[in-house]
Scaffold this motif. Structure first.
Motif, mmCIF file in Angstrom:
data_model
loop_
_atom_site.group_PDB
_atom_site.id
_atom_site.type_symbol
_atom_site.label_atom_id
_atom_site.label_comp_id
_atom_site.label_asym_id
_atom_site.label_seq_id
_atom_site.Cartn_x
_atom_site.Cartn_y
_atom_site.Cartn_z
ATOM 1 N N GLU A 22 55.059 79.335 40.443
ATOM 2 C CA GLU A 22 53.843 78.554 40.228
ATOM 3 C C GLU A 22 54.148 77.152 39.713
ATOM 4 O O GLU A 22 53.243 76.429 39.309
ATOM 5 N N ASP A 23 55.427 76.756 39.738
ATOM 6 C CA ASP A 23 55.816 75.398 39.372
ATOM 7 C C ASP A 23 55.894 74.515 40.608
ATOM 8 O O ASP A 23 56.055 75.004 41.730
ATOM 9 N N ALA A 24 55.815 73.206 40.399
ATOM 10 C CA ALA A 24 56.001 72.234 41.475
ATOM 11 C C ALA A 24 56.566 70.962 40.862
ATOM 12 O O ALA A 24 56.394 70.699 39.664
ATOM 13 N N LEU A 25 57.256 70.170 41.689
ATOM 14 C CA LEU A 25 57.856 68.939 41.176
ATOM 15 C C LEU A 25 57.702 67.805 42.177
ATOM 16 O O LEU A 25 57.537 68.025 43.377
ATOM 17 N N LEU A 26 57.777 66.585 41.634
ATOM 18 C CA LEU A 26 57.783 65.361 42.430
ATOM 19 C C LEU A 26 59.018 64.569 42.040
ATOM 20 O O LEU A 26 59.228 64.284 40.867
ATOM 21 N N ASP A 27 59.847 64.224 43.021
ATOM 22 C CA ASP A 27 61.074 63.463 42.802
ATOM 23 C C ASP A 27 61.045 62.278 43.759
ATOM 24 O O ASP A 27 61.417 62.401 44.918
ATOM 25 N N CYS A 28 60.578 61.137 43.278
ATOM 26 C CA CYS A 28 60.364 59.971 44.139
ATOM 27 C C CYS A 28 61.005 58.728 43.504
ATOM 28 O O CYS A 28 60.307 57.845 42.980
ATOM 29 N N PRO A 29 62.341 58.623 43.548
ATOM 30 C CA PRO A 29 63.012 57.495 42.890
ATOM 31 C C PRO A 29 62.686 56.144 43.499
ATOM 32 O O PRO A 29 62.701 55.127 42.804
ATOM 33 N N GLN A 30 62.389 56.113 44.804
ATOM 34 C CA GLN A 30 62.075 54.832 45.437
ATOM 35 C C GLN A 30 60.831 54.188 44.850
ATOM 36 O O GLN A 30 60.695 52.961 44.868
ATOM 37 N N ARG A 31 59.944 55.000 44.300
ATOM 38 C CA ARG A 31 58.698 54.481 43.727
ATOM 39 C C ARG A 31 58.691 54.546 42.203
ATOM 40 O O ARG A 31 57.705 54.190 41.574
ATOM 41 N N GLY A 32 59.781 55.006 41.625
ATOM 42 C CA GLY A 32 59.834 55.107 40.172
ATOM 43 C C GLY A 32 58.807 56.070 39.625
ATOM 44 O O GLY A 32 58.168 55.815 38.600
ATOM 45 N N CYS A 33 58.665 57.245 40.268
ATOM 46 C CA CYS A 33 57.640 58.210 39.866
ATOM 47 C C CYS A 33 58.182 59.631 40.002
ATOM 48 O O CYS A 33 58.719 59.988 41.056
ATOM 49 N N ASP A 61 53.044 72.891 36.216
ATOM 50 C CA ASP A 61 53.227 74.327 36.014
ATOM 51 C C ASP A 61 51.861 74.988 36.082
ATOM 52 O O ASP A 61 51.025 74.812 35.193
ATOM 53 N N GLY A 62 51.624 75.731 37.161
ATOM 54 C CA GLY A 62 50.355 76.423 37.327
ATOM 55 C C GLY A 62 50.113 77.392 36.197
ATOM 56 O O GLY A 62 51.046 78.051 35.712
ATOM 57 N N MET A 63 48.891 77.475 35.741
ATOM 58 C CA MET A 63 48.544 78.312 34.585
ATOM 59 C C MET A 63 48.763 79.773 34.932
ATOM 60 O O MET A 63 48.068 80.346 35.761
ATOM 61 N N GLY A 64 49.794 80.354 34.315
ATOM 62 C CA GLY A 64 50.193 81.722 34.603
ATOM 63 C C GLY A 64 49.095 82.727 34.339
ATOM 64 O O GLY A 64 48.390 82.642 33.339
ATOM 65 N N GLY A 65 48.944 83.676 35.258
ATOM 66 C CA GLY A 65 47.947 84.714 35.078
ATOM 67 C C GLY A 65 46.562 84.324 35.537
ATOM 68 O O GLY A 65 45.649 85.135 35.529
ATOM 69 N N HIS A 66 46.394 83.072 35.932
ATOM 70 C CA HIS A 66 45.088 82.626 36.400
ATOM 71 C C HIS A 66 45.067 82.550 37.922
ATOM 72 O O HIS A 66 46.072 82.754 38.596
ATOM 73 N N HIS A 67 43.927 82.212 38.450
ATOM 74 C CA HIS A 67 43.719 82.184 39.892
ATOM 75 C C HIS A 67 44.501 81.042 40.536
ATOM 76 O O HIS A 67 44.330 79.885 40.187
#
Length: 237
Positions: free
Chosen positions: A23-34, A39-45
């Motif tokens: 339920e995790d996700a990441l953004l790795d965008c060095p070209q834009r400095g961002c 982390d999705g709320m565990g146990g929820h919908h």
């Protein structure tokens, strides 16, 4: 915003040993400095959907504008998502996510967050936790002056006090500071830092290139129980 050399960064996410989906996700965008971790709320919908939605919306933000405009764009983006994720009247389900965002531009840096995903800074051989958890555990420590051990023993210690999609209006925290050459940042979900001591995090941050730091962090974390999903993004200036 452009640099002769883009920022060096690396990211990784892995499903926890006690989870049926990541339920995790990441953004790795060095070209834009961002960069970002959600982390999705565990146990929820649909926590996995919420975290991916957060990252996708941040990735779609326009690259132009000054640094202040970029901070404001992230703020408006996350508040808009919070409105969209609020449960409709009569529906009990909560679909939410934590988020921590790092923006860099020339000598300026900003950390924007809600929840307990963290941003660390490794500078001059010292590790600093830049973000402050929005959790019941931290609230008990702040308001009732409880020790870490006593606050951690509370049955709802890991409950979030702020998140995107929570039932109360979103309140983001923003920290702006000066960037120095050699600064190294770690964005991570609680599944990563919960299994590592502060000195272990610091030791990993001195491992070399960002991908080497990520390797060290995951190697250490996965030797433990690692029941929760693990995500890390390492950024080197």
């Amino acid at each position: 915003m452009s640099r002769a050399q883009p920022w060096q960064s690396a990211g990784r996410t892995a499903q926890g040993k006690g989870r049926v989906r990541n339920e995790d996700a990441l953004l790795d965008c060095p070209q834009r400095g961002c960069w970002a971790v959600a982390d999705g709320m565990g146990g929820h919908h649909a926590g996995n959907v919420a975290s991916q939605w957060v990252v996708s919306e941040l990735a779609a933000l326009p690259a132009g504008g000054g640094f202040d405009q970029r901070i404001d764009a992230v703020r408006r983006c996350l508040r808009g998502l919070d409105n969209q994720l609020q449960p409709a009247d009569g529906l009990a389900g909560v679909m939410g996510s934590t988020v921590v965002v790092l923006l860099l531009e020339h000598e300026r840096a900003a950390c924007i967050w809600a929840g307990d995903s963290r941003c660390y800074l490794w500078r001059s051989q010292c590790l600093y936790q830049l973000s402050r958890d929005h959790s019941l555990q931290q609230q008990l420590m702040d308001e009732q002056q409880l020790s870490l051990e006593r606050a951690r023993s509370h049955p709802d210690a890991r409950a979030l006090t702020r998140a995107i999609g929570a039932r109360q209006p979103l309140s983001l925290e923003i920290l702006e500071f000066r960037l120095y050459p050699g600064d190294v940042f770690l964005l991570c979900s609680d599944g990563l830092y919960q299994g590592l001591r502060h000195r272990e995090l610091g030791s990993a941050m001195s491992a070399g290139m960002p991908w080497q730091v990520v390797d060290r962090l995951f190697g250490q974390a996965l030797r433990g129980p690692a029941l929760d999903d693990l995500t890390a993004v390492v950024v080197q200036s």
